[in-house]
Structure formats: structure tokens, C-alpha cells
Design a protein around this motif. Structure first.
Motif, PDB file in Angstrom:
ATOM      1  N   THR A  97       0.855  -1.184   0.000  1.00 24.70           N
ATOM      2  CA  THR A  97       0.000   0.000   0.000  1.00 24.70           C
ATOM      3  C   THR A  97       0.889   1.231   0.000  1.00 24.70           C
ATOM      4  O   THR A  97       1.726   1.404   0.881  1.00 24.70           O
ATOM      5  CB  THR A  97      -0.917   0.024   1.230  1.00 24.70           C
ATOM      6  OG1 THR A  97      -1.708  -1.170   1.258  1.00 24.70           O
ATOM      7  CG2 THR A  97      -1.851   1.231   1.176  1.00 24.70           C
ATOM      8  N   THR A 117      -0.325   4.628   5.412  1.00 21.97           N
ATOM      9  CA  THR A 117      -1.487   5.510   5.359  1.00 21.97           C
ATOM     10  C   THR A 117      -1.532   6.512   6.499  1.00 21.97           C
ATOM     11  O   THR A 117      -2.051   7.610   6.345  1.00 21.97           O
ATOM     12  CB  THR A 117      -2.797   4.694   5.343  1.00 21.97           C
ATOM     13  OG1 THR A 117      -2.826   3.812   6.471  1.00 21.97           O
ATOM     14  CG2 THR A 117      -2.905   3.881   4.061  1.00 21.97           C
ATOM     15  N   LYS A 140      -3.394   0.402  -3.211  1.00 17.97           N
ATOM     16  CA  LYS A 140      -3.045  -0.961  -2.797  1.00 17.97           C
ATOM     17  C   LYS A 140      -2.913  -1.807  -4.059  1.00 17.97           C
ATOM     18  O   LYS A 140      -3.828  -1.842  -4.889  1.00 17.97           O
ATOM     19  CB  LYS A 140      -4.130  -1.534  -1.885  1.00 17.97           C
ATOM     20  CG  LYS A 140      -3.853  -2.972  -1.441  1.00 17.97           C
ATOM     21  CD  LYS A 140      -4.960  -3.498  -0.542  1.00 17.97           C
ATOM     22  CE  LYS A 140      -4.915  -2.846   0.819  1.00 17.97           C
ATOM     23  NZ  LYS A 140      -5.896  -3.444   1.752  1.00 17.97           N
TER      24      LYS A 140
END
Length: 289
Positions: free
Chosen positions: A46, A256, A100
Motif C-alpha cells: 500500500t 497511510t 493498494k
């Protein structure tokens, strides 16, 4: 998670122009016999995207290759996956999102691997400033030398088999916390379900070694660059529970969220250094591929 952009990646060709096909994020993607769905047999990464720019792409591709090798999957074509990430990132109309990308062993009937890249907006963290976390310690159930004594357990590979990690996060929520740090059965600090640990001890910033069977932390590595640029000392070495309890400050690093400070550990308040957190965040948000 709010899905925004989805591309199927045709792994039979290395030409990005013909290998990438955009599809509706709500449309079917996998067959009922794809091993990603039936066995969790695949790897993923990701990449955070800030203002349309995917960050630390090369470091994530390095780890993607490493995970694929550990699972004995076909070696990923870096150029193809880099183009997939950049293509998805360019089509995401949000200030902060993520891509992702997934490589599955594929359909167990045809034997062909499958791949796709999904752009999404994380619902839990859309700010450039990371959240402050309440964290609990949980036993991971294996020794710190598991990567060498039992390599078939695939510790240190970023696989699709996330059932244990999700169960650990649910346990954290039951205890009134929102994240976890795993501890080995012989008492060493490992990592979070989707994060890497940094502890500041006597002015030195320390993270556990990958030899303990943990993922190489891409965000942690860049956070260390931010710290050394500011003249701070960093180190990679084993940490015990008592080391962590006596730390000056703690962070959990992930793509993230960035470097999120820990405000409590097993219910005990921890010092939060907002100035250092902001310095790391500014560095991370300014990264390029």
C-alpha cells in the motif's frame, strides 16, 4: 475505505499500455477459484498518495519483490507495477489517498497469477497529521528467531493472510485501544498488525530488526531519514517490554497514517512529542517516488 479507482493488471504482458485495464471498483474482479480469495495466497503493498504523488514507490516495490520471493511467486515486473501505481494515483481526485496493489497466485484451475491495483481514500485517516494512538501489547505466539527456525511461516512477508492481524485489532478494541504491538514469546518487541515500532530511549530512536521476522518498514526507514537529517541518533536493535515501558516516546509507522504517536500503552499514559511527530510528518509528506 472508499474505493475510487480500480485497474486489472494483466501479468501475461509487460507492456503497461495493454496490461492495464480500468474497471468499475464495484464490479467483479476474481473468479471463485482464485487463491487470493480461497487461501489468502498472495502479496500486496500500500502506497500513500499525497496530492496525486505516490510516495516511496521504489521502497515498496523492493518489499513487494521480497514478499513475492518468500512465497515463491513469479518475480514482479517493477516497471509494470510502478506504472500501475502511477496510473491509479493520477486518477485519484483526493488530497490524500492510497494505492493498494496485489499479486495473487491466481486461479487454481488455470494456474495463471492475477494482479490488480486499487486506489482508495482511507476513512480512518485523511489528515496530513497522524492520529494519537492507544495501544496494547499482545503475545504473537512465536519466538524472535522464527524467521530462521521456521521460514515456512513466512514471517516478514506482506501476505494477504491478515486474519490474525484483524483479530488482534478487534482484541485491542475490546480493551479500549485502537492498535497493537506484538511481543514475541521470548519477550522481544516485534511490530504492529500493519505498522513498525519506533521508540525513543535516552534520546536515541530505536526500531526492532527485521531478523525478528518483521516487515522492513518503508515509512519507518523514511522517518529515520527525517530524524538523522535533524541530527538525531537512530539505531536498529532488539527491544524488550521493559525498554518500551521506559521509552521517552513511541510511534507506530505505516504508509497511510505516517508516524503516529502512541499516547497510551496498556492503559498507561505515554509522552507525546508533537514537535518531532510534525517534523517527521512534514518530511514524509514531501517525499517523492
Amino acid at each position: 475505505m472508499k474505493p475510487l479507482v480500480l485497474y486489472r493488471v494483466d501479468l501475461r504482458t509487460a507492456d503497461p499500455a495493454s496490461a492495464l485495464r480500468r474497471i468499475d471498483p464495484a464490479s467483479p474482479l476474481l473468479t471463485g477459484t482464485d487463491l487470493a480469495a480461497t487461501r489468502g495466497d498472495g502479496v500486496f503493498e500500500t502506497v500513500v498518495v499525497v496530492d496525486g504523488v505516490p510516495q516511496a514507490v521504489e521502497a515498496h516495490l523492493d518489499r513487494f519483490e521480497r514478499s513475492a520471493s518468500l512465497l515463491e511467486l513469479p518475480s514482479p515486473d517493477r516497471s509494470l507495477w510502478r506504472t500501475a501505481v502511477e496510473t491509479v494515483a493520477a486518477e485519484m481526485d483526493v488530497p490524500r489517498g492510497a494505492v493498494k496493489y496485489i499479486l495473487s497466485r491466481g486461479d487454481e484451475v488455470t494456474g495463471e497469477p492475477t494482479g490488480w491495483a486499487l486506489g482508495f481514500a482511507p476513512t480512518h485517516h485523511r489528515s496530513a497529521t497522524p492520529p494519537e494512538l492507544d495501544v496494547v501489547l499482545l503475545d504473537r505466539g512465536y519466538r524472535s528467531d522464527v524467521a530462521t527456525t521456521a521460514p515456512w511461516l513466512l514471517q516478514g512477508a506482506k501476505t494477504l493472510s491478515y486474519a490474525v492481524n484483524m483479530a488482534a485489532l478487534r482484541e485491542a478494541h475490546r480493551r479500549g485501544a485502537n492498535d497493537v504491538i506484538f511481543v514475541s514469546s521470548d519477550g522481544y518487541i516485534l511490530e504492529g498488525p500493519n505498522s513498525t515500532v519506533i521508540a525513543r530511549i535516552d534520546g536515541e530512536y530505536v526500531t526492532p530488526p527485521v531478523e525478528f521476522g518483521i516487515l522492513p518498514g518503508t515509512t519507518q526507514s523514511d522517518a529515520f531519514d527525517a530524524l538523522t537529517d535533524g541530527g538525531d541518533r537512530v539505531a536498529v536493535r532488539g527491544l524488550t517490554v521493559s525498554d518500551l515501558s521506559g521509552a521517552d516516546a513511541l510511534w507506530l509507522c505505516s504508509s497511510t497514517r505516517g508516524a503516529a504517536p502512541v499516547r497510551s500503552l496498556d492503559g498507561v499514559a505515554q509522552q507525546v512529542d508533537r514537535a518531532i511527530t510534525q517534523r517527521i510528518s512534514d518530511f514524509l509528506n514531501a517525499r517523492k517516488a
